[in-house]
Motif scaffolding. Structure first.
Motif, PDB file in Angstrom:
ATOM      1  N   ARG A  47       3.317  -0.539  -1.521  1.00 30.56           N
ATOM      2  CA  ARG A  47       2.204  -1.473  -1.325  1.00 30.56           C
ATOM      3  C   ARG A  47       0.973  -0.775  -0.779  1.00 30.56           C
ATOM      4  O   ARG A  47      -0.161  -1.084  -1.144  1.00 30.56           O
ATOM      5  CB  ARG A  47       2.625  -2.581  -0.360  1.00 30.56           C
ATOM      6  N   ALA A  48       1.201   0.184   0.121  1.00 28.22           N
ATOM      7  CA  ALA A  48       0.072   0.921   0.699  1.00 28.22           C
ATOM      8  C   ALA A  48      -0.600   1.803  -0.345  1.00 28.22           C
ATOM      9  O   ALA A  48      -1.825   1.859  -0.434  1.00 28.22           O
ATOM     10  CB  ALA A  48       0.553   1.768   1.872  1.00 28.22           C
ATOM     11  N   LYS A  49       0.203   2.498  -1.144  1.00 26.58           N
ATOM     12  CA  LYS A  49      -0.342   3.430  -2.117  1.00 26.58           C
ATOM     13  C   LYS A  49      -0.986   2.728  -3.307  1.00 26.58           C
ATOM     14  O   LYS A  49      -1.995   3.193  -3.846  1.00 26.58           O
ATOM     15  CB  LYS A  49       0.771   4.362  -2.621  1.00 26.58           C
ATOM     16  N   LYS A  50      -0.397   1.613  -3.718  1.00 25.30           N
ATOM     17  CA  LYS A  50      -0.862   0.957  -4.933  1.00 25.30           C
ATOM     18  C   LYS A  50      -1.887  -0.149  -4.687  1.00 25.30           C
ATOM     19  O   LYS A  50      -2.780  -0.375  -5.492  1.00 25.30           O
ATOM     20  CB  LYS A  50       0.341   0.359  -5.698  1.00 25.30           C
ATOM     21  N   ARG A  51      -1.740  -0.854  -3.554  1.00 28.74           N
ATOM     22  CA  ARG A  51      -2.600  -2.023  -3.367  1.00 28.74           C
ATOM     23  C   ARG A  51      -3.283  -2.072  -2.003  1.00 28.74           C
ATOM     24  O   ARG A  51      -4.000  -3.015  -1.698  1.00 28.74           O
ATOM     25  CB  ARG A  51      -1.787  -3.315  -3.570  1.00 28.74           C
ATOM     26  N   GLN A 124       3.231  -2.489  -9.645  1.00 32.58           N
ATOM     27  CA  GLN A 124       2.986  -3.580  -8.709  1.00 32.58           C
ATOM     28  C   GLN A 124       2.422  -4.797  -9.426  1.00 32.58           C
ATOM     29  O   GLN A 124       1.209  -5.013  -9.495  1.00 32.58           O
ATOM     30  CB  GLN A 124       2.044  -3.118  -7.594  1.00 32.58           C
ATOM     31  N   GLU A 125       3.307  -5.560  -9.999  1.00 31.36           N
ATOM     32  CA  GLU A 125       2.955  -6.838 -10.615  1.00 31.36           C
ATOM     33  C   GLU A 125       3.696  -7.927  -9.856  1.00 31.36           C
ATOM     34  O   GLU A 125       4.917  -7.889  -9.724  1.00 31.36           O
ATOM     35  CB  GLU A 125       3.349  -6.852 -12.097  1.00 31.36           C
ATOM     36  N   LYS A 126       2.936  -8.865  -9.362  1.00 28.50           N
ATOM     37  CA  LYS A 126       3.545  -9.914  -8.538  1.00 28.50           C
ATOM     38  C   LYS A 126       4.570 -10.722  -9.334  1.00 28.50           C
ATOM     39  O   LYS A 126       4.304 -11.154 -10.458  1.00 28.50           O
ATOM     40  CB  LYS A 126       2.472 -10.853  -7.995  1.00 28.50           C
ATOM     41  N   ARG A 127       5.721 -10.895  -8.724  1.00 24.30           N
ATOM     42  CA  ARG A 127       6.738 -11.772  -9.317  1.00 24.30           C
ATOM     43  C   ARG A 127       6.872 -13.009  -8.450  1.00 24.30           C
ATOM     44  O   ARG A 127       7.239 -12.920  -7.273  1.00 24.30           O
ATOM     45  CB  ARG A 127       8.091 -11.070  -9.410  1.00 24.30           C
ATOM     46  N   ILE A 128       6.550 -14.142  -9.018  1.00 24.52           N
ATOM     47  CA  ILE A 128       6.714 -15.412  -8.306  1.00 24.52           C
ATOM     48  C   ILE A 128       8.175 -15.832  -8.430  1.00 24.52           C
ATOM     49  O   ILE A 128       8.674 -16.042  -9.537  1.00 24.52           O
ATOM     50  CB  ILE A 128       5.795 -16.513  -8.872  1.00 24.52           C
ATOM     51  N   VAL A 129       8.857 -15.925  -7.323  1.00 23.39           N
ATOM     52  CA  VAL A 129      10.279 -16.289  -7.315  1.00 23.39           C
ATOM     53  C   VAL A 129      10.401 -17.802  -7.193  1.00 23.39           C
ATOM     54  O   VAL A 129       9.874 -18.412  -6.256  1.00 23.39           O
ATOM     55  CB  VAL A 129      11.016 -15.613  -6.144  1.00 23.39           C
ATOM     56  N   THR A 130      11.095 -18.395  -8.162  1.00 23.58           N
ATOM     57  CA  THR A 130      11.311 -19.837  -8.157  1.00 23.58           C
ATOM     58  C   THR A 130      12.727 -20.155  -7.672  1.00 23.58           C
ATOM     59  O   THR A 130      13.560 -19.256  -7.506  1.00 23.58           O
ATOM     60  CB  THR A 130      11.119 -20.422  -9.567  1.00 23.58           C
ATOM     61  N   LYS A 131      12.982 -21.418  -7.509  1.00 22.82           N
ATOM     62  CA  LYS A 131      14.317 -21.841  -7.068  1.00 22.82           C
ATOM     63  C   LYS A 131      15.388 -21.411  -8.059  1.00 22.82           C
ATOM     64  O   LYS A 131      16.498 -21.024  -7.679  1.00 22.82           O
ATOM     65  CB  LYS A 131      14.331 -23.359  -6.876  1.00 22.82           C
ATOM     66  N   ASP A 132      15.072 -21.458  -9.362  1.00 23.73           N
ATOM     67  CA  ASP A 132      16.041 -21.052 -10.386  1.00 23.73           C
ATOM     68  C   ASP A 132      16.403 -19.571 -10.266  1.00 23.73           C
ATOM     69  O   ASP A 132      17.533 -19.171 -10.571  1.00 23.73           O
ATOM     70  CB  ASP A 132      15.479 -21.312 -11.789  1.00 23.73           C
ATOM     71  N   LEU A 147       7.348  -9.352  -4.392  1.00 24.59           N
ATOM     72  CA  LEU A 147       7.903 -10.707  -4.508  1.00 24.59           C
ATOM     73  C   LEU A 147       7.072 -11.712  -3.730  1.00 24.59           C
ATOM     74  O   LEU A 147       6.620 -11.433  -2.625  1.00 24.59           O
ATOM     75  CB  LEU A 147       9.339 -10.737  -3.960  1.00 24.59           C
ATOM     76  N   GLU A 148       6.903 -12.861  -4.328  1.00 19.30           N
ATOM     77  CA  GLU A 148       6.297 -13.990  -3.608  1.00 19.30           C
ATOM     78  C   GLU A 148       7.120 -15.242  -3.926  1.00 19.30           C
ATOM     79  O   GLU A 148       7.233 -15.640  -5.084  1.00 19.30           O
ATOM     80  CB  GLU A 148       4.843 -14.200  -4.011  1.00 19.30           C
ATOM     81  N   PHE A 149       7.720 -15.819  -2.907  1.00 19.20           N
ATOM     82  CA  PHE A 149       8.580 -16.984  -3.085  1.00 19.20           C
ATOM     83  C   PHE A 149       7.727 -18.246  -3.088  1.00 19.20           C
ATOM     84  O   PHE A 149       6.922 -18.455  -2.172  1.00 19.20           O
ATOM     85  CB  PHE A 149       9.609 -17.043  -1.958  1.00 19.20           C
TER      86      PHE A 149
END
Length: 397
Positions: A47-51, A124-132, A147-149
């Motif tokens: 995260r530090a190096k990429k974003r 580094q592509e955000k993955r939105i984590v769903t309940k499924d 990850l972003e829940f």
């Protein structure tokens, strides 16, 4: 493991360690070890190096680079298999490579994978984590990932934790996955439950780290209530005034880690002797307390750093490392202003003959200031949310 005369093909100790891990994997079936701590070390580094999400200290950078070695081995095992890795190692240690051409291990891997391995690991592509997505919870943490829940997934995870349906390892992965200071109101009852129920020292420590951040964010008018909460969480773990007075006699080890951590938390209460009057009879005094004065420690650290910068004639790596720590400690507007003053003085010390290096360091410091500004915005937002909602949230749970 690798003979000395073969080591000339390595550009640095990390490459040597990487090759050693590959040899152990192919010859001895030694799988790389992974854990929530390793996953988080690698994630913070990426995260530090990429974003630019973190301002990395030297220690964090070293831990991150070491953590990525295991994931490199894992990825090569999946992409090339053991036969392919043996071919790679044969090329690396061949006479031609040692004595004539010399390709680095990363260059050989890049030719085989048609891309630098570090690029494959640090996407580094955000993955939105769903309940499924929670149906296969462990798959979320196979590699370091952004990850972003979403709200439903977060609520479901919190419910599972409260119902003791997640393992300690799964809880530690989840608590270490966030890169934001957020959702403290939702997290508090969950963290409290973990601290009261887990018997895993690492999970206990991770939950305690989150609790510490929440305590820093708690508004002053709720401080007495929060101290009651801290006592209710940690006193049952100790349940002995003798242990508090004689902490130094408790042997260090996994079996006592939770006890020692709990005593440390209790000693951070400035009214501990009033809560446990027997302590005074045992000779316990205020000097024995470990009162959590985050703002005071941060201010003293800033004083020391500013003095060092003022007296210095050169901006070295030690000053940059301490600057990173100060970035992480920023919690209010006063901290920010102090950081800006120190960073301006640091920029004036730049004397790099290499213009590119000068630009890199300047951008690094400006990025650090932006990270600190975001930290402060997050903490002020969470503090207001706590002021409005945390007690009602706890009562519901």
């Amino acid at each position: 493991m690798i003979p000395y005369h073969y080591r000339k093909v390595f550009n640095n100790p990390l490459d040597l360690k990487f090759a050693s891990k590959l040899i152990a994997y192919t010859i001895y079936d030694a799988e790389p070890e992974f854990s929530p701590v390793i996953w988080q070390d690698a994630s913070i580094y990426i995260r530090a190096k990429k974003r630019g999400v973190y301002s990395l200290t030297k220690e964090q950078a070293e831990k991150g680079e070491l953590a990525l070695i295991g994931y490199k081995v894992k990825l090569l095992g999946e992409k090339l298999g053991k036969v392919g890795i043996v071919e790679l190692l044969n090329e690396l240690f061949s006479y031609k490579n040692r004595e004539i051409v010399h390709k680095s291990i990363d260059k050989i891997i890049e030719e085989k994978l048609h891309a630098p391995i570090i690029d494959l690991l640090t996407v580094q592509e955000k993955r939105i984590v769903t309940k499924d997505d929670l149906k296969d919870f462990n798959s979320l943490f196979v590699y370091p990932t952004w990850l972003e829940f979403d709200d439903e997934a977060r609520a479901e995870i919190h419910k599972r934790i409260m119902n003791n349906e997640l393992s300690d390892e799964q809880i530690s992965y989840y608590l270490g996955s966030s890169e934001e200071h957020e959702h403290y109101v939702e997290l508090y009852p969950v963290v409290k439950h973990i601290l009261k129920t887990t018997n895993n020292p690492q999970t206990f420590w991770t939950a305690g780290d989150v609790l510490n951040l929440i305590w820093i964010a708690v508004p002053e008018e709720l401080n007495e209530w929060f101290k009651d909460e801290v006592f209710s969480i940690f006193w049952p773990r100790v349940n002995s005034t003798w242990a508090i007075v004689n902490t130094e006699l408790i042997i260090h080890g996994d079996n006592t880690a939770i006890l020692r951590d709990s005593i440390g938390w209790l000693k951070s209460l400035d009214d501990l002797s009033d809560r446990l009057p027997e302590l005074k009879k045992l000779g316990f005094t205020e000097e024995d307390l470990n009162i959590g004065d985050f703002e005071g420690r941060s201010a003293r650290f800033a004083d020391e750093l500013e003095e060092k910068v003022t007296k210095s004639t050169l901006l070295d790596s030690d000053l940059l490392n301490q600057y990173c720590i100060l970035v992480d400690q920023a919690r209010n507007e006063k901290d920010l202003k102090r950081l800006y003053i120190i960073s301006d003085k640091m920029l004036k010390l730049l004397q790099e003959p290499d213009l590119k290096k000068t630009i890199e360091i300047s951008l690094f410091i400006k990025q650090g200031n932006a990270i600190a500004k975001k930290h402060v915005e997050d903490f002020l937002r969470e503090r207001e949310d706590i002021r409005k909602n945390i007690m009602s949230s706890c009562q519901k749970s």
